[in-house]
Design a protein around this motif. Structure first.
Motif: not given
Length: 143
Positions: A44-54
């Motif tokens: 549940n990432i609340p921010y815009p993610c530039a890169l996600d380990i997922a």
């Protein structure tokens, strides 16, 4: 030279909330900022993610594939990220040499007390040219 913050703290202490707030502040000031989620359990990432380990590995996949519990799977994920640091480095390059990057890390204490993968990942970031500081969020029982 890119700059950044490695955000650490216990689970639920507000690491992702801090990252989101800092993103809102920098955006309001017209300053570029990128956030990298390095917590493979953060769904549940609340921010815009530039890169996600997922996009590299998830906690759930490791638990299912290797029959590990959540803490063992988290250690495995950090070892996997360390072994595949080139993936992280390649995805950070497009952010540019003037990037300001927040690294949102998992909160399990085992990652810093009994294990060295996170330490080695941060060392590799510095060798890759990042100037990073550590931002510790302490959870206080204010009521």
């Amino acid at each position: 030279m890119p700059f950044g913050e490695v955000i650490i703290g216990s689970p639920g202490s507000g690491k992702s909330t801090y990252a989101h707030g800092k993103h809102q502040l920098f955006t309001a000031l017209g300053r570029p900022i990128s956030i990298v989620n390095l917590d493979p359990a953060n769904e549940n990432i609340p921010y815009p993610c530039a890169l996600d380990i997922a996009s590299l590995i998830t906690l759930e996949d490791v638990m299912n594939e290797h029959g590990l519990g959540p803490n063992g799977a988290m250690l495995y994920c950090m070892e996997y990220l360390e072994a595949n640091f080139d993936w992280l480095e390649e995805h950070l390059k497009p952010l540019g040499k003037d990037a300001y990057v927040l690294f949102d890390l998992p909160g399990q204490v085992e990652l810093s007390t009994n294990h060295d993968s996170l330490k080695r990942i941060v060392e590799k970031l510095t060798k890759a040219g990042f100037r990073v500081c550590c931002f510790l969020i302490l959870q206080c029982g204010l009521e």
